[in-house]
Design a protein around this motif. Sequence first.
Motif, short mmCIF file in Angstrom:
data_model
loop_
_atom_site.label_atom_id
_atom_site.label_comp_id
_atom_site.label_asym_id
_atom_site.label_seq_id
_atom_site.Cartn_x
_atom_site.Cartn_y
_atom_site.Cartn_z
N PHE A 69 86.24 28.79 -3.02
CA PHE A 69 86.08 29.55 -4.27
C PHE A 69 87.23 29.25 -5.24
O PHE A 69 87.00 28.98 -6.42
CB PHE A 69 86.03 31.04 -3.95
CG PHE A 69 86.02 31.93 -5.15
CD1 PHE A 69 84.87 32.10 -5.91
CD2 PHE A 69 87.18 32.59 -5.55
CE1 PHE A 69 84.85 32.91 -7.03
CE2 PHE A 69 87.18 33.42 -6.66
CZ PHE A 69 86.02 33.57 -7.40
N LYS A 70 88.45 29.25 -4.72
CA LYS A 70 89.60 28.96 -5.58
C LYS A 70 89.53 27.56 -6.16
O LYS A 70 89.98 27.32 -7.30
CB LYS A 70 90.90 29.15 -4.80
CG LYS A 70 91.23 30.60 -4.47
CD LYS A 70 92.52 30.71 -3.68
CE LYS A 70 92.85 32.16 -3.36
NZ LYS A 70 94.10 32.30 -2.56
N SER A 71 88.96 26.62 -5.42
CA SER A 71 88.86 25.24 -5.91
C SER A 71 87.91 25.11 -7.09
O SER A 71 87.94 24.11 -7.81
CB SER A 71 88.41 24.31 -4.78
OG SER A 71 87.01 24.42 -4.52
N LEU A 72 87.05 26.12 -7.29
CA LEU A 72 86.09 26.09 -8.40
C LEU A 72 86.65 26.67 -9.69
O LEU A 72 86.07 26.48 -10.76
CB LEU A 72 84.83 26.88 -8.02
CG LEU A 72 84.08 26.48 -6.76
CD1 LEU A 72 82.85 27.38 -6.58
CD2 LEU A 72 83.68 25.01 -6.78
N LEU A 73 87.78 27.39 -9.60
CA LEU A 73 88.25 28.18 -10.74
C LEU A 73 88.94 27.34 -11.79
O LEU A 73 89.66 26.38 -11.49
CB LEU A 73 89.20 29.27 -10.25
CG LEU A 73 88.63 30.29 -9.27
CD1 LEU A 73 89.67 31.35 -8.92
CD2 LEU A 73 87.36 30.95 -9.82
N SER A 74 88.76 27.75 -13.03
CA SER A 74 89.45 27.13 -14.16
C SER A 74 90.93 27.49 -14.12
O SER A 74 91.32 28.58 -13.66
CB SER A 74 88.83 27.63 -15.47
OG SER A 74 89.67 27.33 -16.58
N SER A 80 89.32 36.09 -11.58
CA SER A 80 88.18 36.05 -10.68
C SER A 80 88.65 36.09 -9.23
O SER A 80 89.69 35.53 -8.88
CB SER A 80 87.36 34.77 -10.90
OG SER A 80 86.78 34.75 -12.18
N PHE A 81 87.88 36.77 -8.37
CA PHE A 81 88.24 36.83 -6.95
C PHE A 81 86.98 36.99 -6.11
O PHE A 81 85.89 37.28 -6.61
CB PHE A 81 89.27 37.92 -6.67
CG PHE A 81 88.77 39.34 -6.87
CD1 PHE A 81 88.44 40.15 -5.79
CD2 PHE A 81 88.66 39.88 -8.15
CE1 PHE A 81 88.00 41.45 -5.96
CE2 PHE A 81 88.23 41.20 -8.34
CZ PHE A 81 87.90 41.98 -7.25
N ILE A 365 81.25 38.14 -4.81
CA ILE A 365 82.00 37.42 -5.84
C ILE A 365 82.24 38.34 -7.04
O ILE A 365 81.33 39.04 -7.48
CB ILE A 365 81.23 36.16 -6.31
CG1 ILE A 365 80.80 35.32 -5.12
CG2 ILE A 365 82.10 35.33 -7.25
CD1 ILE A 365 79.89 34.15 -5.48
N HIS A 366 83.47 38.31 -7.56
CA HIS A 366 83.83 39.06 -8.76
C HIS A 366 84.32 38.06 -9.81
O HIS A 366 85.52 37.90 -10.01
CB HIS A 366 84.93 40.08 -8.44
CG HIS A 366 84.51 41.13 -7.47
ND1 HIS A 366 84.20 42.42 -7.85
CD2 HIS A 366 84.33 41.09 -6.12
CE1 HIS A 366 83.86 43.12 -6.78
NE2 HIS A 366 83.92 42.34 -5.73
N PRO A 367 83.38 37.38 -10.48
CA PRO A 367 83.79 36.31 -11.40
C PRO A 367 83.97 36.81 -12.84
O PRO A 367 83.40 37.82 -13.24
CB PRO A 367 82.61 35.35 -11.34
CG PRO A 367 81.42 36.26 -11.13
CD PRO A 367 81.93 37.45 -10.30
N VAL A 368 84.77 36.08 -13.60
CA VAL A 368 84.79 36.27 -15.05
C VAL A 368 83.48 35.70 -15.59
O VAL A 368 83.15 34.55 -15.34
CB VAL A 368 85.99 35.54 -15.68
CG1 VAL A 368 85.84 35.48 -17.20
CG2 VAL A 368 87.28 36.22 -15.30
#
Length: 446
Positions: A69-74, A80-81, A365-368
């Motif tokens: 998940f962290k590897s996908l984040l901008s 996001s967490f 998932i708690h995404p922006v």
Amino acid sequence: MRNFLKLQCIAMIAILMSCTNNDENIPAFPEGSTESVNVWVQDSMKRYYYWADQMPAKPDYHLPVKDFFKSLLSSQDRFSFIVNTEDSSSYPRSIRNMYGFDYTVLQLANGEVVTVIKLVLKNSPAFNAGLERGMIITKINGKTVTAANAETMTASMKDFTVLDLTLGDWKNGTITDEKEVKVYYGLSLEQPILSRIFEKNGKKVGYLYIYDFPDGMTSVFNQKFAEFKAAGVQELILDLRYNYGGSVSAAAALCSLIPSGISSGSSFILFKGNKNGGQVKRTFAQQIAYDPKALDFNTLRANALGLSKVYILTSNSTASAAEIVINNLKPYLQVIQIGNTTLGKDMAGFTVEDRRKPKHISWQIHPVIYKVFNADGSGEYSNGISPQITVNEYAELPLLPLGDPDETLISSVLNGTYLKSAGHDGLEKDVKILYQSDLNFMQGQK
């Protein structure tokens, strides 16, 4: 999970997502495997994530889910967490949500470093142990707190279930009456709204300390404003200095009770998402109605104060829905912000999870998902919203209770000058904030 652990939400929507993927380049992993969960995470993020177009084209599906998940984040994403609902250790942990208090490490004008308790939640483990805002922490688990070790010590506190604190009071520029206190890990109950009515130059000034914005707050707001209106309140101080946010609907309800000249059709907020989410505009009435427990707009407006200005007290811990209150009131009245720059969470999201029965995936998932803007189209405050008047909450020690008319930020409004001379302990205004126990949690662990 308590409200202050959530991203501020448009609505807590449970999304049913399939684990299938139509991309022929992605292998067909066995259902239930880590890789299959990661494919579901990637699919979900492609659909909803604000920065979906920045996600890597070929991520490593063999990574543990949290690392994947962290590897996908901008690189622009601080908030996001992801959590595993079957593993409590995967949830973000902080001193505040484990023990019910927060503190700040200060360097005084004379170079002395002190650690001040800035917040104690009502009916929390810290509250029940006798901690109070303004107390000085000299040792944590037998170790003296310094500017150099504060961050490390805070991180280690999350691994304990009991804290041994050495506490003292600040009197006449020194620490006195030191004592040993144990604080045990435990839950904190929902926090009440604190209201006061002050006198300022012959006018009645209403004061509200609002800890967070959970859904279901409209009736409480309505009651408080009915009391203010009946008392003839002509000015208002909103204290949002420790407010992490919560429900946008609750924030809209609060905003509807303050200015004059708005109607149910007045624009409140604009959400801007990715190419799938597009843009969503909502009026005050529409946004309030997203809370199924909310009073309607017209009921709330019956107790509106109809003001032309509002004072809002802020700090670095003022975030998300609390920042929406500041930004989204600006098109409708003068907002006088006093204190420190806010956190800069100019975004919103909702929870994405598997709602199949039985559930196949326990991750949540708690995404922006959206950036947020006011009725004038103004937003983009990722660096925080700066106050018109910067006032250091710690300029005078000891810290007084929230709601006390002599407390530094409150008195800066009531005195009408927004500035005060050196404190009664001779403490000057160049007190430096070295570390705050909540800021890393708010943006570094999600």
